[in-house]
Design a protein around this motif. Structure first.
Motif, PDB file in Angstrom:
ATOM      1  N   GLN A 187      37.545 -31.686 -55.447  1.00 36.34           N
ATOM      2  CA  GLN A 187      38.960 -31.946 -55.715  1.00 36.34           C
ATOM      3  C   GLN A 187      39.783 -30.670 -55.507  1.00 36.34           C
ATOM      4  O   GLN A 187      39.274 -29.562 -55.649  1.00 36.34           O
TER       5      GLN A 187
ATOM      6  N   ASP B 285      46.607 -29.066 -57.537  1.00 39.43           N
ATOM      7  CA  ASP B 285      47.820 -29.816 -57.188  1.00 39.43           C
ATOM      8  C   ASP B 285      48.664 -29.076 -56.155  1.00 39.43           C
ATOM      9  O   ASP B 285      49.237 -29.701 -55.246  1.00 39.43           O
TER      10      ASP B 285
ATOM     11  N   THR C  24      47.711 -27.349 -53.805  1.00 33.29           N
ATOM     12  CA  THR C  24      47.025 -27.264 -52.519  1.00 33.29           C
ATOM     13  C   THR C  24      47.028 -28.590 -51.772  1.00 33.29           C
ATOM     14  O   THR C  24      46.666 -28.648 -50.598  1.00 33.29           O
ATOM     15  N   ARG C  25      47.457 -29.660 -52.418  1.00 28.80           N
ATOM     16  CA  ARG C  25      47.414 -30.979 -51.787  1.00 28.80           C
ATOM     17  C   ARG C  25      48.199 -31.039 -50.470  1.00 28.80           C
ATOM     18  O   ARG C  25      47.714 -31.622 -49.484  1.00 28.80           O
TER      19      ARG C  25
ATOM     20  N   LYS D  10      46.474 -32.082 -46.890  1.00 26.48           N
ATOM     21  CA  LYS D  10      46.983 -33.229 -46.130  1.00 26.48           C
ATOM     22  C   LYS D  10      47.308 -32.825 -44.698  1.00 26.48           C
ATOM     23  O   LYS D  10      47.002 -33.559 -43.740  1.00 26.48           O
TER      24      LYS D  10
END
Length: 338
Positions: A228, A231, A233-234, A238
């Motif tokens: 996971q 946050d 780094t999302r 993507k």
């Protein structure tokens, strides 16, 4: 307008500022003036080095605001990781325990410690300061590296990876590391992460468990964050996934964040990039492009509007953009449509 260029020794104070602002878990930007100064020196040497195959070169760049001269962020490429310092990962795989006699069938996940990515190229040190997180600035900082990979592929490995920051809280506590710390270490995540960032990795080889770890023996919190991302780094993950990067089960040994990879030739922006001849002039195009010159030591990249003339293979750019890229009529540029 932002321009991406190789870092210089004069950028040390700005790099220290980026390191301070980047926060916990950003291993490649430790808050250590000596280490960062050495990294700048290594980058300057690497950019000026004549190479025919990837080695231990590191290419660190900054994004400079052309109006104010402020440094807005950093981005980098490592030509071949693990040659000077070990590059450790865990690989998440599946084992089957089966007994026909007892009619027991168990499918188990295990983490195996290793150096499987030694010698591959790495996208790293991508950090954009908060006040510049708007428009196409983030894409510029990330995708300019694909233009460099496309134009100067002989300097890089056939495989390109990127380590994604794993889950940790505002104090820098990682659920995955908390389990490792309890059983194998006696130092906090922030300290372990910092030691890795400054190249002091001996403790990893000394203390890290060498045998595979059965995931079901970890705490529930540790299990939940394997693979996971943080946050923050999302968006970066993507973007890389859209470029064709995938996770093949490799995760960071400290926070269990995923490492994604792609064949250099199959990176979407590498494949889609075009090499054109420059024509400087006014145009009315509304299409944005990330554009770089084709030099290496004098690499420059920016983002903005340009017009393409497909029949003549021309990129028509404004005088302002030509000045930023340090190109003139007849020079070559490489670009990606946005």
């Amino acid at each position: 307008m932002l321009v991406i260029r190789p870092i210089t020794k004069a950028d040390l104070p700005a790099l220290m500022m980026c390191a301070d602002e980047s926060g916990h878990g950003f291993t490649s930007l430790p808050v250590n003036e000596e280490i960062l100064s050495n990294r700048i020196a290594h980058s300057v040497e690497s950019f000026n080095k004549d190479v025919t195959a990837p080695g231990p070169e590191g290419y660190l760049m900054v994004a400079e605001d052309t109006e104010t001269g402020e440094i807005a962020g950093t981005t980098a490429l490592e030509a071949a990781v693990g040659l000077d310092n070990p590059f450790y990962t865990y690989h998440l795989s599946t084992l089957v325990h089966n007994s026909h006699h007892l009619d027991v069938h168990k499918v188990l996940k295990v983490l195996t410690f290793g150096n499987d990515y030694t010698g591959v190229s790495e996208l790293c040190t991508l950090f954009l300061r908060p006040q510049w997180r708007q428009g196409l600035n983030g894409k510029l900082l990330s995708k300019c590296r694909f233009l460099m990979l496309a134009e100067h592929s002989h300097r890089f490995s056939d495989t390109v990876i990127a380590e994604m920051r794993g889950v940790s809280d505002e104090q820098g506590n990682s659920p995955f590391w908390e389990w490792l710390k309890e059983h194998f270490f006696s130092i906090d995540f922030v300290e372990a992460d910092y030691l890795t960032g400054i190249g002091k990795k001996e403790f990893i080889a000394d203390l890290m468990p060498k045998l595979p770890i059965y995931v079901n023996l970890l705490s529930k919190d540790a299990q939940a964050v394997i693979g996971q991302v943080h946050d923050n780094t999302r968006p970066a993950l993507k973007l890389l996934e859209a470029e064709g990067f995938v996770n093949r089960g490799y995760v960071d040994i400290f926070d269990a964040g995923p490492t994604v990879e792609c064949d250099l030739r199959h990176i979407e922006s590498v494949r889609a990039s075009q090499r054109c001849t420059v024509e400087i002039g006014e145009h009315h195009s509304s299409h944005n492009y990330i554009i770089s010159n084709t030099r290496f030591a004098g690499f420059r990249a920016t983002v903005g509007k340009a017009a393409l003339d497909g029949e003549r293979n021309l990129a028509i750019i404004s005088p302002e953009m030509a000045k930023v890229l340090e190109v003139k009529n007849g020079d070559q540029v490489r670009l990606i449509a946005q």
